[in-house]
Design an enzyme around this catalytic site. Structure first.
Site, mmCIF file in Angstrom:
data_model
loop_
_atom_site.group_PDB
_atom_site.id
_atom_site.type_symbol
_atom_site.label_atom_id
_atom_site.label_comp_id
_atom_site.label_asym_id
_atom_site.label_seq_id
_atom_site.Cartn_x
_atom_site.Cartn_y
_atom_site.Cartn_z
ATOM 1 C CB CYS A 141 -0.899 -0.001 1.233
ATOM 2 S SG CYS A 141 -2.298 1.143 1.067
ATOM 3 C CB CYS A 150 -4.463 3.694 -0.092
ATOM 4 S SG CYS A 150 -4.861 3.558 1.657
ATOM 5 C CE LYS A 203 -7.785 -1.261 4.403
ATOM 6 N NZ LYS A 203 -6.402 -0.924 4.061
ATOM 7 C CE LYS A 254 -7.441 -3.536 7.482
ATOM 8 N NZ LYS A 254 -6.366 -2.907 6.781
ATOM 9 C CB SER A 258 -5.328 -1.467 15.208
ATOM 10 O OG SER A 258 -6.159 -0.612 14.437
ATOM 11 C CE1 TYR A 312 -1.317 -5.031 14.430
ATOM 12 C CE2 TYR A 312 -3.716 -5.204 14.577
ATOM 13 C CZ TYR A 312 -2.582 -4.734 13.932
ATOM 14 O OH TYR A 312 -2.720 -3.976 12.798
HETATM 15 C C1 PBG Z 1 -3.250 0.376 5.000
HETATM 16 C C2 PBG Z 1 -3.804 -0.459 6.083
HETATM 17 C C3 PBG Z 1 -4.637 -0.098 7.164
HETATM 18 C C4 PBG Z 1 -4.750 -1.239 7.962
HETATM 19 C C5 PBG Z 1 -4.013 -2.231 7.355
HETATM 20 N N1 PBG Z 1 -3.460 -1.742 6.184
HETATM 21 C C6 PBG Z 1 -5.208 1.177 7.561
HETATM 22 C C7 PBG Z 1 -6.140 1.902 6.725
HETATM 23 O O1 PBG Z 1 -6.686 1.419 5.751
HETATM 24 O O2 PBG Z 1 -6.301 3.071 7.073
HETATM 25 C C8 PBG Z 1 -5.502 -1.311 9.258
HETATM 26 C C9 PBG Z 1 -5.134 -2.446 10.139
HETATM 27 C C10 PBG Z 1 -5.577 -2.353 11.535
HETATM 28 O O3 PBG Z 1 -6.385 -1.501 11.925
HETATM 29 O O4 PBG Z 1 -5.096 -3.173 12.327
HETATM 30 N N2 PBG Z 1 -4.036 0.591 3.920
#
Ligand code: PBG
Length: 325
Positions: free
Chosen positions: A121, A131, A196, A249, A275, A314
């Site tokens: 990314c 991104c 996503k 996700k 996260s 995690y």
């Molecule tokens: C990057 C990306 C993100 C996450 C994984 N890859 C953040 C986003 O899209 O802003 C989030 C992972 C997480 O929250 O643990 N594109």
């Protein structure tokens, strides 16, 4: 003789042994992938305030971390890079000495068997935090594809085992597949973040990866949480374009989607326990409000029960420790 005509479900729950015998879903260390935040610079091991137990690591701390991961029996890490310098085109993502490229070479030296998966990314590398590349305030699709392909090839050259594009530009799987094939990396699989959502659960990650967009949000490329059929359309395109794995996700609030995708496609399905999901458990556990181990194992079991073959979490190191006990 007295006759009962109800069923005796409790017969199969009478002991630990009986419950183990009939258990339908198990979480094992083999199912886990562990995310790592690698950072340019020296002697950095900085805990992410919103993600207790998760660190930003410079390369000089990486070997020790990798040893711990391997000793725990974890087979795969997902790398996120944090560069020193950012620019509008995110050049740090695809330069040969980029942070992911360097981290990969180091890991392959100390633990050649460990699978290295690269998040492909631009948001960690762009000055605007989006991104893809921007024109005014618009995130441009097609011009971003070439940079993502370049990123994937440079990651593969460094020794990455699996490319995991997370940018949500249309056509990214096809573009990356072609570029990898042309560069002689036809054996490298693509683990696509196919589904996503534009989720508020990514908050703590953006602290960890320093990737908060400087304006606007990601809603023109990441999906609307209200949509289910759109998830199937996204996944279908990615499978057609050559994805070898599909990621859904976030995980927890989207287990219905995990099940839908699992039922519809025959590639391995990954649930990303993101996260925000991690931070909530940690905060509650720290207050003594929940039993962390029990809650985490229940959540991961639920993700697998919903259809995930693999969980990116995690908690991977904690889970490996608990399972080994
Ligand atoms: C990057 C990306 C993100 C996450 C994984 N890859 C953040 C986003 O899209 O802003 C989030 C992972 C997480 O929250 O643990 N594109």
């Amino acid at each position: 003789m007295k006759k009962t005509n109800f069923k005796r479900h409790r017969r199969l729950r009478t002991s630990h042994a009986m419950r183990s015998l009939v258990r339908e879903t198990n979480v094992t260390v083999d199912d886990l992938m562990y995310p790592l935040f690698v950072m340019e610079g020296k002697n950095i091991k900085r805990e992410v305030p919103s993600m207790q137990g998760v660190y930003q690591l410079s390369l000089d701390h990486l070997a020790a971390e990798i040893k711990e991961i391997v000793d725990l029996g974890i087979h795969a890490v997902m790398l996120f890079g944090i560069p020193k310098e950012k620019d509008a085109e995110g050049t740090g993502a695809y330069k040969d000495e980029g942070i992911i490229q360097q981290a990969t070479k180091l890991i392959k030296k100390v633990a050649p068997e460990l699978l290295v998966i690269a998040d492909t990314c631009l948001c960690e590398y762009t000055s605007h935090g989006h991104c893809g590349v921007i024109e005014g305030e618009e995130v441009k699709n097609d011009p971003s594809l070439a940079l993502l392909a370049e990123t994937a090839v440079s990651q593969a050259k460094a020794g990455v085992d699996i490319i995991a594009p997370s940018n949500m530009m249309d056509g990214f799987v096809m573009t990356i597949r072609q570029a990898l094939d042309e560069a002689g990396f036809e054996h490298i699989p693509i683990m696509s973040y196919a589904v996503k959502y534009a989720s508020a659960f990514y908050g703590p990650f953006r602290d960890a990866a320093d990737s908060t967009p400087s304006f606007g949000d990601r809603k023109t490329y990441q999906m609307d949480p209200a949509n289910r059929l759109e998830a199937l359309r996204e996944a279908e395109s990615d499978v057609e374009e050559g994805a070898d794995f599909l990621i859904v996700k976030p995980a927890l609030a989207y287990l219905d989607i995990v099940r839908d995708v699992k039922n519809t496609f025959d590639v391995p399905i990954v649930a990303y326990n993101v996260s925000g999901e991690y931070a909530m458990v940690k905060a509650a556990a720290q207050n003594g409000w929940i039993d962390e181990e029990a809650v985490v194992m229940e959540k991961l079991t639920a993700m697998k029960r919903a259809g995930a073959d693999i969980v990116l979490t995690y908690f991977a190191k904690d889970v490996a420790k608990w399972l080994h006990q």
